[in-house]
Design a protein around this motif. Structure first.
Motif, PDB file in Angstrom:
ATOM      1  N   ASP A 109       0.805  -1.224   0.000  1.00 58.41           N
ATOM      2  CA  ASP A 109       0.000   0.000   0.000  1.00 58.41           C
ATOM      3  C   ASP A 109       0.842   1.279   0.000  1.00 58.41           C
ATOM      4  O   ASP A 109       0.300   2.375  -0.104  1.00 58.41           O
ATOM      5  N   GLN A 110       2.155   1.173   0.068  1.00 58.50           N
ATOM      6  CA  GLN A 110       3.020   2.357   0.103  1.00 58.50           C
ATOM      7  C   GLN A 110       3.554   2.760  -1.280  1.00 58.50           C
ATOM      8  O   GLN A 110       4.096   3.844  -1.426  1.00 58.50           O
ATOM      9  N   TYR A 111       3.394   1.921  -2.261  1.00 57.07           N
ATOM     10  CA  TYR A 111       3.982   2.210  -3.585  1.00 57.07           C
ATOM     11  C   TYR A 111       3.379   3.454  -4.250  1.00 57.07           C
ATOM     12  O   TYR A 111       4.090   4.222  -4.880  1.00 57.07           O
ATOM     13  N   ALA A 112       2.077   3.654  -4.097  1.00 56.16           N
ATOM     14  CA  ALA A 112       1.464   4.836  -4.717  1.00 56.16           C
ATOM     15  C   ALA A 112       2.031   6.113  -4.104  1.00 56.16           C
ATOM     16  O   ALA A 112       2.371   7.056  -4.831  1.00 56.16           O
ATOM     17  N   ASP A 113       2.143   6.153  -2.788  1.00 49.14           N
ATOM     18  CA  ASP A 113       2.662   7.362  -2.127  1.00 49.14           C
ATOM     19  C   ASP A 113       4.126   7.623  -2.483  1.00 49.14           C
ATOM     20  O   ASP A 113       4.523   8.772  -2.619  1.00 49.14           O
ATOM     21  N   GLN A 114       4.917   6.578  -2.619  1.00 50.93           N
ATOM     22  CA  GLN A 114       6.352   6.738  -2.851  1.00 50.93           C
ATOM     23  C   GLN A 114       6.730   6.920  -4.322  1.00 50.93           C
ATOM     24  O   GLN A 114       7.717   7.578  -4.619  1.00 50.93           O
ATOM     25  N   TYR A 115       5.974   6.310  -5.231  1.00 53.83           N
ATOM     26  CA  TYR A 115       6.423   6.277  -6.627  1.00 53.83           C
ATOM     27  C   TYR A 115       5.469   6.885  -7.652  1.00 53.83           C
ATOM     28  O   TYR A 115       5.838   7.007  -8.810  1.00 53.83           O
ATOM     29  N   GLY A 116       4.249   7.225  -7.278  1.00 50.70           N
ATOM     30  CA  GLY A 116       3.356   7.744  -8.304  1.00 50.70           C
ATOM     31  C   GLY A 116       1.986   8.080  -7.785  1.00 50.70           C
ATOM     32  O   GLY A 116       1.840   8.616  -6.685  1.00 50.70           O
ATOM     33  N   TYR A 117       0.992   7.722  -8.567  1.00 45.30           N
ATOM     34  CA  TYR A 117      -0.387   8.056  -8.227  1.00 45.30           C
ATOM     35  C   TYR A 117      -1.316   7.002  -8.832  1.00 45.30           C
ATOM     36  O   TYR A 117      -0.960   6.312  -9.779  1.00 45.30           O
ATOM     37  N   TYR A 118      -2.517   6.920  -8.258  1.00 39.76           N
ATOM     38  CA  TYR A 118      -3.515   5.986  -8.775  1.00 39.76           C
ATOM     39  C   TYR A 118      -4.087   6.533 -10.080  1.00 39.76           C
ATOM     40  O   TYR A 118      -4.257   7.740 -10.236  1.00 39.76           O
ATOM     41  N   LEU A 170     -10.595  -5.559  -5.969  1.00 38.67           N
ATOM     42  CA  LEU A 170     -10.412  -4.916  -7.261  1.00 38.67           C
ATOM     43  C   LEU A 170      -9.002  -4.329  -7.367  1.00 38.67           C
ATOM     44  O   LEU A 170      -8.516  -3.727  -6.415  1.00 38.67           O
ATOM     45  N   PRO A 171      -8.378  -4.508  -8.513  1.00 45.45           N
ATOM     46  CA  PRO A 171      -7.036  -3.945  -8.680  1.00 45.45           C
ATOM     47  C   PRO A 171      -7.088  -2.416  -8.774  1.00 45.45           C
ATOM     48  O   PRO A 171      -8.009  -1.856  -9.353  1.00 45.45           O
ATOM     49  N   GLN A 172      -6.115  -1.798  -8.174  1.00 49.44           N
ATOM     50  CA  GLN A 172      -5.953  -0.349  -8.270  1.00 49.44           C
ATOM     51  C   GLN A 172      -4.619  -0.114  -8.970  1.00 49.44           C
ATOM     52  O   GLN A 172      -3.577  -0.612  -8.518  1.00 49.44           O
ATOM     53  N   TYR A 173      -4.643   0.643 -10.061  1.00 47.69           N
ATOM     54  CA  TYR A 173      -3.451   0.834 -10.880  1.00 47.69           C
ATOM     55  C   TYR A 173      -2.674   2.061 -10.416  1.00 47.69           C
ATOM     56  O   TYR A 173      -3.264   3.105 -10.128  1.00 47.69           O
ATOM     57  N   ILE A 174      -1.375   1.911 -10.382  1.00 46.52           N
ATOM     58  CA  ILE A 174      -0.484   2.991  -9.948  1.00 46.52           C
ATOM     59  C   ILE A 174       0.428   3.363 -11.096  1.00 46.52           C
ATOM     60  O   ILE A 174       1.164   2.516 -11.610  1.00 46.52           O
TER      61      ILE A 174
END
Length: 178
Positions: A109-118, A170-174
């Motif tokens: 759950d930390q990848y969106a905050d560290q590397y990009g956006y949904y 459901l998948p959330q894309y980053i």
């Protein structure tokens, strides 16, 4: 004696003169002046311009398209090579292989905050975060297009499988932007 009458020559009477119309000297009508049309210098019409299509500046649909392609390709190279590694380790290696210099292992759950956006427009190379519907362990994978993703620790292996996993939520894309 006989008298012969004198021969009188008759002079014919002059023929009556035919009446000749009086001679009227006609003054010729002046010749119509030639009207010279004004001189119009013809400027040649400009050559027809070739129809050129309007310049449309193409904005790439995603400024990260090259990075995405690199992430997807890097992830495919890990299939069968990183068996036994956690999903987060596989994602970290795919990012590093694509040139993300500060790629490190995080919780899913930390990848969106560290590397990009949904994003709602998934593209190959996006990360996929599954929150497992709030029922336990989260999961992260790399979307490679056509409904497929590279999953680490999928029954102990790194595999290509569907992006929609039953019971994972459901998948959330980053969209990675580094």
């Amino acid at each position: 004696e006989e008298v012969t009458p004198p021969v009188v020559e008759e002079t014919p009477a002059p023929a009556p003169e035919e009446a000749t119309p009086p001679v009227v000297e006609e003054t010729p009508a002046p010749a119509p002046e030639e009207v010279t049309p004004p001189v119009v210098e013809e400027t040649p019409a400009p050559a027809p311009e070739e129809a050129t299509p309007p310049v449309v500046e193409e904005t790439p649909s995603n400024p990260y398209a090259d990075l995405n392609a690199s992430i997807a390709e890097s992830a495919k190279q890990l299939v069968g090579v990183t068996d036994g590694q956690w999903c987060t380790q596989v994602v970290q290696q795919a990012l590093a292989g694509a040139g993300v210099s500060d790629a490190y292992q995080l919780w899913p759950d930390q990848y969106a905050d560290q590397y990009g956006y949904y994003t709602d427009t998934p593209q190959a190379g996006n990360l996929i975060y599954y929150n497992n519907g709030g029922r336990g362990v989260d999961h992260i994978a790399i979307y490679i297009g056509d409904g497929q993703a590279v999953h680490g620790n999928y029954e102990g292996q790194t595999v290509i499988a569907g992006a929609y996993l039953e019971n994972f939520g459901l998948p959330q894309y980053i969209q990675v932007q580094r």
